[in-house]
Structures are given as C-alpha cells and as structure tokens.
Scaffold this active site. Structure first.
Site, PDB file in Angstrom:
ATOM      1  N   ARG A  78     -22.647  25.231  29.023  1.00  0.00           N
ATOM      2  CA  ARG A  78     -21.235  24.879  28.819  1.00  0.00           C
ATOM      3  C   ARG A  78     -20.706  24.242  30.103  1.00  0.00           C
ATOM      4  NH1 ARG A  78     -16.187  28.458  29.621  1.00  0.00           N
ATOM      5  NH2 ARG A  78     -14.632  26.939  28.956  1.00  0.00           N
ATOM      6  N   HIS A 122     -10.789  21.702  31.754  1.00  0.00           N
ATOM      7  CA  HIS A 122     -10.942  22.892  32.595  1.00  0.00           C
ATOM      8  C   HIS A 122     -10.179  22.592  33.891  1.00  0.00           C
ATOM      9  CE1 HIS A 122     -13.705  26.587  33.242  1.00  0.00           C
ATOM     10  NE2 HIS A 122     -12.843  26.571  34.255  1.00  0.00           N
ATOM     11  N   GLU A 167      -8.853  28.426  28.947  1.00  0.00           N
ATOM     12  CA  GLU A 167      -7.841  29.341  29.487  1.00  0.00           C
ATOM     13  C   GLU A 167      -6.467  28.693  29.663  1.00  0.00           C
ATOM     14  OE1 GLU A 167      -9.364  31.091  33.085  1.00  0.00           O
ATOM     15  OE2 GLU A 167     -11.114  31.955  32.098  1.00  0.00           O
ATOM     16  N   ASN A 299     -13.179  34.419  27.288  1.00  0.00           N
ATOM     17  CA  ASN A 299     -13.606  34.693  28.657  1.00  0.00           C
ATOM     18  C   ASN A 299     -13.105  36.079  29.033  1.00  0.00           C
ATOM     19  OD1 ASN A 299     -14.421  32.065  28.600  1.00  0.00           O
ATOM     20  ND2 ASN A 299     -12.951  31.310  30.121  1.00  0.00           N
ATOM     21  N   TYR A 301     -13.453  39.300  31.948  1.00  0.00           N
ATOM     22  CA  TYR A 301     -13.952  39.750  33.246  1.00  0.00           C
ATOM     23  C   TYR A 301     -13.665  41.220  33.550  1.00  0.00           C
ATOM     24  CZ  TYR A 301     -15.115  34.959  34.307  1.00  0.00           C
ATOM     25  OH  TYR A 301     -15.692  33.721  34.275  1.00  0.00           O
ATOM     26  N   GLU A 360     -17.379  32.927  28.829  1.00  0.00           N
ATOM     27  CA  GLU A 360     -17.525  33.245  30.252  1.00  0.00           C
ATOM     28  C   GLU A 360     -17.520  34.753  30.411  1.00  0.00           C
ATOM     29  OE1 GLU A 360     -14.650  31.686  33.053  1.00  0.00           O
ATOM     30  OE2 GLU A 360     -14.733  29.715  32.118  1.00  0.00           O
TER      31      GLU A 360
HETATM   32  O1  IFM Z   1     -14.110  30.407  37.994  1.00  0.00           O
HETATM   33  C1  IFM Z   1     -13.277  30.782  36.956  1.00  0.00           C
HETATM   34  C2  IFM Z   1     -13.351  29.803  35.815  1.00  0.00           C
HETATM   35  O2  IFM Z   1     -13.056  28.507  36.215  1.00  0.00           O
HETATM   36  C3  IFM Z   1     -12.365  30.185  34.731  1.00  0.00           C
HETATM   37  N1  IFM Z   1     -12.535  31.562  34.353  1.00  0.00           N
HETATM   38  C4  IFM Z   1     -12.582  32.546  35.402  1.00  0.00           C
HETATM   39  C5  IFM Z   1     -13.614  32.151  36.439  1.00  0.00           C
HETATM   40  C6  IFM Z   1     -13.674  33.206  37.552  1.00  0.00           C
HETATM   41  O3  IFM Z   1     -12.437  33.330  38.160  1.00  0.00           O
END
Ligand code: IFM
Length: 453
Positions: A78, A122, A167, A299, A301, A360
């Site tokens: 991606r 992006h 995002e 995405n 985290y 992500e």
């Molecule tokens: O690096 C970023 C990415 O560009 C978008 N999502 C979160 C990642 C980590 O912060």
C-alpha cells in the site's frame, strides 16, 4: 502448546508507506511544492528540523525497495501517490514524469507479484491549492476530482485496489485544529469545513475511479482508536463520547448514510466554531459522501484511557499500566491489542462494511542494528504477534477481514516527529540509505508463508 492461528485462504498480507514519508525527490522532475514541503521547511515545526526532502530516497531507489518487499514475501504493498508530483499546481496541466514514476512502480510491483493498493491522498496537498484556501474551500474537492481522473486513467488498467483518503480525521484535526500537522492551523472552525470537503472529495472520486478502473475495489481508510473512560464519572464517559464523536463517528456516520452526528454538531456549536451552522453543506453532498464502498480500511495503533477535566485542552490520556517499553511504544502510545478486536468488531457491527482491511498497524521502537548488523526488535515482533492475533479474533467473531498491512515497510519520516520515530520492518540508515531487514521483517515473512503462526 501454543495455539495455531491460521487466516482465511485469500487473506492478503502487506505493508504500507506514503509518498511524503518515503519518496524524497521533493522538487524533482517538475513536482510542485506540497503543504508538507512548506511546513517542514518552516523552522520549529518538525522535530530536529527534519524534512522529507530526501527521506528514504524511494523516488530513486524504488527498484531496490521492491526487491526488499520480495524478500519479505509481501503479497501487497500500500503506497500513496503524490498529488503535486502529478498536478504540480493542484489542477490543470499534468506532469507526465510524475505519472510515469507511479506507472513504473506499479509495473515493477506486478512483475514481482505484489498487489498494489493505491491511496490517493496521504496528506501532501499541493501548496498552490492551500494558497487558495486548501480543504477549507470546496474548490479543492473539485480539484481532487481532476487529480483522481489523471491517476485513475493512468493506472486504472493495472491497479485494482484504491483508497481515496488516508485518515481524514488527522487531516482535519491535526492539520487545522491542533496545528501539529501541515498546514498548521489551530482553529476548529477551519477543521470542520475541511472535514466536509475531504469527505465530499472522497464521494466524488469513487465513481471516477470505477469509471477508469473497471473491476476494481474502492474504499477509504480511517484511523480508529479504542477509547475508554478512566472512571465511571459522567465527565469521563462524556470525554469518550466526545472523542469518539469527533474522531470516528464524524466520519463513519456520513460515509454510511447517517449524516453528521447531532451530538457532535452540538459539541462544535457549543465551542462557538460553527458560524452559519454547517452552511458549507450543499444539496446532494451527503448523498455523494455516502456512495457505497467495496471495503473499509482501518488504521489502529493504540488505546486511550480518558480522564476529563485535567486541563483546559480537553481530556487527558492517562496511563493505567507501568510505563515499560512493552506497554508503551516510543510514540507514547499504549500497546493494547484487544482494542484492535474491539475497533474492528464495533465498525463492522455498527456500519456493516462489505469487507475490511487493517490498512495500518505497527509500533515505533528505535532498536538499532547491533555489531553484526542485526536488528533484534523483539518488542515489535510482540506487538505484531498480539495485534495479528487480535485481527484473527475479529474474524472469529464474524468480521469480514480481507487483509492486514503492517505500518510500515521501512523506517521513514514520521511527520512532526521527523526521523526520531521508527516504525519500519526494515531499518533505514538515513545517511547512507542502507536498508536492513529487522528481525520483525523475518518474523513477518514466516507469518506470510504460513498464513498465520
Ligand atoms: O506514520 C503515520 C501514517 O502516515 C498515518 N498513520 C499513522 C502512522 C504512525 O503515526
């Protein structure tokens, strides 16, 4: 004995990057300036004064990078295309050299048997469009349609997986409300129309992509965190409602035909930032935004445990576990895999997307190469293992997961944090551009081979 985790047969394993974070070549071959070029060239905006001028030099080294993908055994990659590389002024004349770069990259990927997943936006908006008001004005959404035309006409015969935006919440709020990202405004009244025009441009782009790229699948990628209250107090519960409203439902509700959530409109109005009460919405916008999608990209985290009232700047993220590297990545984000199962299940059961990808997921740990040039990033392996298992649990609960993309293929420019944060499966020496497969890349290669672990 450890339980075996095996994924469905057609599950896709990939890794992700984005144009500004890896390409470099910021002014090469007719590329126009982006808002991130401008922002990173502005003193004081980025940690250590870092810029993406060279970054991973992927614009030059892309063939080598495809070889690395091959070594890891990636089935999909991606990446995002840079709008100002293709339309240096944001609209009008197309820069053929920019298109050629992506065309060759796509051919190279296909030759290597790697499926390209292309993200159109992006975050690197052409600066010339920002000078005319950026995403705050409707004409930027119109220019996005021109950009979509150019790129989908050029790649649409070979690219079959498209993501319009990455995002949009971060674009709207980090770029225009907190100001941590380009273009760096600190004004919610800007962020709200920005979010609308991002969504509108998405809605307008989808049919264009489908026209130029028959038999393709189109989706959008949202960042969705797992938010929980620090206590049962109504203030903490409300902090979660507010955070979820602004960062998630503000985007998911209109995308899935529910319009903007009334409680969030009320939150914004209470903050006195909504002059003329959403007057930027025109007839037909909400219908365009809710165009049916083939998939939803997510995405994920971390988790945020929210405590209200601790400061004037909104709720505080509190830490309930010891602050060890296992619990907290170097971004200061809590490692909480259960949240990924939660986020995926919640999105599926609330909105019923046809299918979903984790577009992500990953962790920042700066473990350097040892004297033998080996990067023993066990913490990252643990992060991936537990998060991939969390995806598997979502599948068992009935969520139609179609693939997983590690963030990131390689260490890169981490926005306002510059090169200090390393998310890569591959170590990058930014002085020499040497790449080294970390232990996590080798571990991931086995996951891909076995379709699980
Ligand atoms: O690096 C970023 C990415 O560009 C978008 N999502 C979160 C990642 C980590 O912060």
């Amino acid at each position: 004995m450890a339980t075996k985790i095996i994924f469905p047969e057609n599950f896709i394993w990939g890794a992700a990057t984005s144009s500004y974070q890896i390409e470099g070549g910021w002014d090469k071959h007719g590329k126009g300036e982006s808002i991130w070029d401008r922002f990173s060239h502005t003193p004081g905006k980025i940690h250590n004064g870092d810029t993406g001028d060279v970054a991973n030099d992927h614009y030059r080294l892309w063939k080598k990078d495809i070889r690395i993908m091959k070594q890891i055994g990636l089935q999909a990659y991606r990446f995002s295309t840079s709008w100002p590389r293709i339309l240096p002024k944001g609209r009008g004349k197309v820069n053929q050299k920019g298109l050629d770069f992506y065309s060759k990259l796509v051919d190279g990927l296909l030759e290597a048997n790697i499926i390209p997943f292309v993200t159109l936006y992006h975050w690197d908006l052409p600066q010339m469009l920002q000078d005319e008001g950026g995403w705050e004005v409707r004409s930027t959404a119109e220019a996005f349609v021109e950009y979509t035309e150019a790129i989908s006409k050029s790649l649409g015969d070979r690219v079959k997986n498209w993501i319009t935006h990455n995002e949009p919440a971060v674009v709207a709020w980090a770029g225009n409300d907190s100001g941590e990202h380009a273009p760096g405004f600190k004004d919610l009244a800007k962020g709200v129309p920005v979010s609308h025009h991002l969504l509108l441009s998405h809605g307008w782009a989808v049919p264009i992509i489908r026209q130029h790229s028959p038999n393709s699948e189109v989706g959008i990628t949202l960042n969705v965190g797992w938010r929980v209250p620090a206590s049962n107090s109504s203030a903490d519960l409300n902090a979660v409602r507010e955070g979820d409203g602004k960062w998630t439902r503000w985007f998911t509700d209109p995308l899935y035909g529910r319009g903007y959530p009334a409680d969030v409109v009320a939150d914004f109005e209470r903050q006195d930032t909504m002059p003329n009460s959403m007057s930027f919405i025109q007839n037909g916008d909400m219908k365009a935004i809710s165009v049916p999608l083939d998939f939803l990209g997510v995405n994920y985290y971390n988790r945020e445990v929210l405590r209200s009232g601790a400061s004037d700047n909104g709720p505080q993220v509190v830490f309930s576990k010891p602050k060890t590297p296992e619990n907290w990545t170097e971004m200061g984000w809590e490692n909480y895999p259960e949240g990924l199962t939660g986020v995926l299940s919640r999105l599926y059961f609330d909105y019923k997307p046809l299918k979903m990808y984790v577009t992500e997921n990953g962790a920042s740990y700066s473990t350097p190469p040892d004297e033998n040039n080996r990067v023993k990033d066990d913490l990252r392996i643990d992060y991936y293992r537990t998060h991939i298992a969390a995806v598997h649990r979502a599948i068992q609960a009935g969520v139609p997961m179609a693939g997983y993309f590690a963030w990131s293929l390689m260490d890169n420019f981490e926005w306002a944090k510059g090169y200090a944060q390393r998310f890569g499966l591959v170590w990058v020496d930014f002085e020499t551009q040497k790449r080294i497969l970390k232990d996590s890349a080798k571990w991931y290669r086995n996951v891909i081979r076995k379709n699980g672990f």
